[in-house]
Structure formats: C-alpha cells, structure tokens
Design an enzyme around this catalytic site. Sequence first.
Site, PDB file in Angstrom:
ATOM      1  N   SER A   1       1.481  -9.616   0.025  1.00 35.39           N
ATOM      2  CA  SER A   1       1.141  -8.198  -0.049  1.00 35.39           C
ATOM      3  C   SER A   1       1.359  -7.424   1.227  1.00 35.39           C
ATOM      4  O   SER A   1       1.444  -6.186   1.210  1.00 35.39           O
ATOM      5  CB  SER A   1      -0.321  -8.033  -0.482  1.00 35.39           C
ATOM      6  OG  SER A   1      -1.172  -8.756   0.388  1.00 35.39           O
TER       7      SER A   1
ATOM      8  N   LYS B   1       0.814  -1.215   0.000  1.00 31.26           N
ATOM      9  CA  LYS B   1       0.000   0.000   0.000  1.00 31.26           C
ATOM     10  C   LYS B   1       0.852   1.271   0.000  1.00 31.26           C
ATOM     11  O   LYS B   1       0.383   2.337  -0.438  1.00 31.26           O
ATOM     12  CB  LYS B   1      -0.925   0.009   1.221  1.00 31.26           C
ATOM     13  CG  LYS B   1      -2.023  -1.038   1.196  1.00 31.26           C
ATOM     14  CD  LYS B   1      -3.092  -0.694   0.184  1.00 31.26           C
ATOM     15  CE  LYS B   1      -4.313  -1.593   0.335  1.00 31.26           C
ATOM     16  NZ  LYS B   1      -5.374  -1.257  -0.642  1.00 31.26           N
TER      17      LYS B   1
END
Length: 301
Positions: free
Chosen positions: A291, A50
């Site tokens: 992730s 992110k």
Amino acid sequence: MTAPTLRLGRADVRAAAERIADHIRPTPLLPCQPGLRLKAEHQQRGGSFKFRGAANALLGTPATAVVTGSSGNHGIAVATLGARLGIPVTVVMAEAASQAKAAKIRDLGATVVAVPGGVAARERHARDLAARTGAFLLPSSDHDLVVAGAGTVTLEILTDAPDTAALFVPTGGGGLLAGACLAALDHPVRVIGVEPAACRRYARSLAAGHPVELPPPDTVADGLRGQRPGEVPFPIIQHRVDDLVAVSDEDINHALDLLRRNGVNAEPSGAVAFAGALRAGWHADTVAIVSGGNTTPKGLP
C-alpha cells in the site's frame, strides 16, 4: 443479522476511476512467490494508494481550503494535490506520527499541526479546526469519495487479473479494505483484511456488531494505527469481507525485509498485507497490496 444497506456500490468505484484517470498512475502486479503477486501501490504518485482517494475527493468536491487528519501518507497525497490545484492544506498529525512524513508534507507547502494523543484525538482536532475555519474536512478513509477512490486499486487488480482468487488488504482506517469490498461486490475473489495484532479494531467491531474504539496502539505499522472503524467503511466491510487476520510486528518486519531484499521499497504499513499472506498461507492466483513506500533514505517509516 440483517445485512447492512450500502449507499455505495461498484458503480461509484468505476466513476472514481474515470475521474482520477489523468491524475493517478496505474500500478503493476509484480511476481513475488509462486501463486502470489504484489499490487505495487508503493509506486503510486505520492508514494501510496492514498493518492487515489484524495484525488477523487478533491476533484469531486469544490473546496477553497482543506483540513485533514493523517498518519502521513494521506497528508502527503492531499498536500501534493493541493499544491497542484492551488488549494491551501492543513494536515493534523499525532505527535507520535512519523517526523519524516511530517517534513515531507511541509516541503510540499502544507501546514502541519501536531497534537497529543492518538488517531482519535487527531481526528477530533481536525474536525474542530475545519468547523472553525470553514475548510473542507477530508478524512483519510471515512468519506464516500475517498473509499470509492481507494477501490480503484482493486478494480485495476480484477481488470488485469480477473482470475484472482484471494486478495490480502492492509487495514487501518478501513478505506482501502472497504474500497476493495466495493470493487469485488460482483466478483468471487476472497477479500481478506490484515490488521496489526496491536490494533484489531475491525475484527473486534465486527464481532461486536458495531464500531468500537480501542486505545492508541503501538505498532511498527505507523499508517495503520486507527483506533475506531469509520462510519463509511464499516458497513461495507461488514457486508463483504471474507476474513480478517492479524500480524505481529515481528511478522511485519519479516515481510518488510523480504520485500526490500527483492527490490520492493515498502514501508512497514505497506508490508502488512504480504505479512498476512505469509502467515495465513495462500494458493494460486493470490494478490497482496503493497500500500505504500514512503520511507526515509535509511528505510525507516
């Protein structure tokens, strides 16, 4: 069906890579099992991929204050960058979101606002708050610059391993998957999105031909509880994704255990792509994106 017209392309991902180069950490490809490697975004600044999209958006948009909705990792990234850039940040989170991540966001100096309901309610509150205060609304995935920034993960993969034949991508709001699709527009790699079985918003939306909203889901993958595809990611994914697969919480926990036993400190959402590869099977030259790795000392999300 007519292919959707895309307003973003691989050039936007390359531009994002240049913009954020001094702010992000290139992450390695880790050997995992024969024919399978892991893209180690749990080692990224802020603990997840992110950071890339948040950095691209904040560096590419003048802002004196920021409001965002987040399950946690995007909020951590925005709060980290806001502190560096001197921009006040408010993060709207659903009440059921990770309290450990909420605490980390507060520790970084941002304001956390908890709201009842799921991701859809959270996003509505963030939009209303930004409109009332005049702050820049920075979505966690549904924004051109966020998607392009997320695409730099796959751009790195295809630069470091151009023979990659298949790429498994965890899929929540769709920013990482859409970014992967953009980065792979002119590459033959198979792009495979992996969704928790409890919230298959992209699989159902692609089948319907338009975004559909699902009820708030219950899944161990706290970062992938999005209820509706974003307006920016959906047509990109519709245009380029090769497959979407589903994994159960049991699959995710099994993958998480394997990763941690091999020294990869992933969070549940970060193990979803690996779980998808385990369930769907893979051949040579396959990559699964880990992730995120924002966990508590006890390994809980």
